[in-house]
Write an enzyme that holds these catalytic residues in place. Structure first.
Site, PDB file in Angstrom:
ATOM      1  CE  LYS A 112      -4.174  -2.080   0.893  1.00  0.00           C
ATOM      2  NZ  LYS A 112      -3.770  -3.476   0.648  1.00  0.00           N
TER       3      LYS A 112
HETATM    4  C1  LIG Z   1      -4.252  -4.610  -0.084  1.00  0.00           C
HETATM    5  C2  LIG Z   1      -3.446  -5.865  -0.139  1.00  0.00           C
HETATM    6  C3  LIG Z   1      -3.670  -6.872  -1.119  1.00  0.00           C
HETATM    7  C4  LIG Z   1      -4.776  -6.774  -2.136  1.00  0.00           C
HETATM    8  O1  LIG Z   1      -4.523  -5.797  -3.124  1.00  0.00           O
HETATM    9  P1  LIG Z   1      -5.714  -5.272  -4.068  1.00  0.00           P
HETATM   10  O2  LIG Z   1      -5.140  -4.127  -4.803  1.00  0.00           O
HETATM   11  O3  LIG Z   1      -6.801  -4.844  -3.101  1.00  0.00           O
HETATM   12  O4  LIG Z   1      -6.128  -6.393  -4.935  1.00  0.00           O
HETATM   13  C5  LIG Z   1      -2.840  -7.978  -1.124  1.00  0.00           C
HETATM   14  N1  LIG Z   1      -1.869  -8.139  -0.199  1.00  0.00           N
HETATM   15  C6  LIG Z   1      -1.630  -7.210   0.760  1.00  0.00           C
HETATM   16  C7  LIG Z   1      -0.552  -7.470   1.763  1.00  0.00           C
HETATM   17  C8  LIG Z   1      -2.398  -6.039   0.821  1.00  0.00           C
HETATM   18  O5  LIG Z   1      -2.154  -5.139   1.799  1.00  0.00           O
END
Ligand SMILES: *Cc1c(COP(=O)(O)O)cnc(C)c1O
Length: 498
Positions: A113
């Site tokens: 993120k």
């Molecule tokens: C948010 C997240 C995901 C999922 O990503 P998307 O863009 O929502 O598909 C996968 N792994 C981790 C560790 C995340 O924080």
């Protein structure tokens, strides 16, 4: 370039407007109104660039009402100055002849993120200024753990912004809570809510929609905005690292110019893999996109059958950031796959809202299956994958990335496809340390241990350092202690923005 709503009932807007508002007035998501393309020569040139240079190049193609100086400034603030604990920002680790791991978790909060939430806070105030906004941006976030901390780190001390994060008092892990309540910065506020995540999220939605609150904070010089993952300003920074991975493969001579590669993406809200799809549409040489799901396998079923059905049981898994039954960003893919037919997208989204399911047309499904492939992993398979990968390669995967590795192995078995493949690694193994330690050391080794002790245990067992963002958390001073009932969230916002 203008951005259009996937539901077709809002006027086209500039990139700055799309970033400032996040969601279109008709409830749709903003998508680029015209095709953005890169030439083979431009892809090849990526091999000689730094991550920052690659980011300026890609962002400039989409954010056409920002100057290159502004974009370079944002990129420098997001990825420069030791913000990431890897010089390459998103390093590519070679596992074997076929598979490479793209590590997207070297940012301040140890999850992918950060790649977007370091950039959005820098784009937002500039977008506000460009659209004639004279107020400060006040960001409200409801978090179940990871997004809140990443948003706090991103918005920390960014001029022209304030951020208030609400989290459910007993709904986050000890490490996650510590990460948030020790947050530094002059413009950050963290509030615990005596309730669960749903109550916290509903509380934030109510505040956003409350005209009296909006008016009150407007008089004090603020305007609400959201750091939600449907904001185009969060999606576009994610396109960069797919180009970056390819640039690294080229510069190391692992692929020939033009050679196509696969990407495997552990998926929840469909944001990360959608960025890979846009990279492919722009001309990055991509063969297949492999969508890896956990037991909440609504996307696997959709990609196999064309039926999206969220009326099913919800499971809590050891890959919690993928525990999602409504993947909001899929709406953008549907829009592109129907040849930008907003009428059909609107109908499907209405069906999803009203009946919890929809079925796409045969030709749309064919288009999706020509690019995407999907399977899913249960918790036991995820644990086995972490253990096997560690034994075989000496490489430690977190629970989300392990879902991706398991699904990649199934893909190889099912198709025999030998294209080189990049696995997007979405979190540091230390972030989900209990499951990871149990996978490689056995359940006895973790039984009765607290999360902070487990960081040490995992580090000692593997020889890997505890990442900066998780180290010394126990010693850091607590700076945020406010706890409110769900009914008091509104008053808390008004007091904070007094
Ligand atoms: C948010 C997240 C995901 C999922 O990503 P998307 O863009 O929502 O598909 C996968 N792994 C981790 C560790 C995340 O924080």
């Amino acid at each position: 370039m203008f951005y259009r709503s996937t539901r077709g009932n809002s006027r086209p807007v500039s990139a700055a407007e799309a970033v400032k508002t996040g969601i279109a007035p008709d409830g749709g998501l903003y998508v680029p109104g015209s095709r953005v393309a890169v030439t083979a020569g431009e892809v090849a040139a990526m091999s000689g660039m730094t991550y920052g240079q690659r980011a300026v190049k890609i962002l400039g193609l989409f954010l056409t009402d920002f100057t290159m100086e502004e974009i370079a400034d944002c990129v420098d603030g997001a990825y420069g100055h030791g913000k990431f604990d890897a010089l390459e920002v998103a390093p590519l680790h070679r596992l074997d002849d076929h598979l490479y791991v793209l590590e997207l978790w070297h940012g301040p909060t140890c999850a992918f993120k950060d790649m977007a939430l370091q950039m959005l806070p820098r784009l937002l105030p500039r977008a506000a200024a460009k659209t004639g906004e004279d107020k400060e941006i006040a960001i409200l976030v409801a978090t179940s753990g990871d997004t809140g901390k990443a948003a706090l780190e991103g918005f920390k001390d960014v001029p022209g912004t304030r951020i208030i994060v609400f989290y459910p008092a007993r709904g986050v892990s000890a490490v996650q809570e510590r990460q948030m309540v020790t947050q530094e910065g002059g413009n950050v506020h963290v509030v615990a809510v005596e309730g669960n995540f749903d109550q916290t999220q509903s509380g934030v939605k109510e505040i956003f929609a409350d005209p009296a609150v909006n008016e009150a904070i407007g008089r004090r010089g603020y305007r609400f905005s959201s750091a939600n993952s449907i904001n185009w300003g969060r999606l576009v920074p994610q396109i960069v690292y797919y180009f970056s991975a390819y640039g690294d493969l080229l510069s190391r001579g692992e692929v020939e110019p033009g050679e196509r590669v696969n990407f495997v993406v552990p998926t929840g809200n469909f944001g990360n893999i959608l960025a890979a799809y846009y990279a492919r549409q722009m001309g990055l040489p991509v063969h297949r996109l492999i969508c890896a799901a956990n037991r909440n396998n609504v996307l696997t079923d959709f990609i196999r059958t064309g039926v999206y059905d969220r009326t099913r049981e919800f499971y809590r898994t050891i890959s919690p950031s993928m525990d999602i039954l409504i993947s909001s960003n899929l709406e953008r893919l549907l829009y592109e796959m129907t040849g930008r037919d907003a009428d059909r997208v609107r109908d499907w989204m209405a069906a999803l809202r009203e009946e919890g399911r929809y079925r796409v047309d045969e030709e749309v499904l064919d288009g999706i299956q020509a690019v995407f492939w999907s399977d899913y992993a249960g918790d036991r398979q995820t644990m086995e994958t972490i253990r096997d990968t560690y034994r075989r390669y000496g490489y430690l995967l977190d629970t989300h990335t392990a879902v991706g590795k398991y699904v990649y192995d199934r893909y190889r078995e099912a198709t025999g496809d030998g294209h080189k493949t990049v696995l997007a690694s979405t979190a540091s193994p230390f972030k989900f340390n209990r499951s990871v330690a149990a996978a490689i050391l056995g359940e006895q080794a973790v039984a009765g241990q607290g999360e902070f002790a487990l960081l040490r245990i995992l580090s000692e067992a593997t020889g890997l350092p505890v990442p900066r963002g998780l180290k010394d958390l126990e010693q850091k001073p607590v700076r945020h202690t406010l706890t409110v009932a769900p009914g008091e969230m509104k008053r808390a916002v008004l007091e904070i923005l007094a």
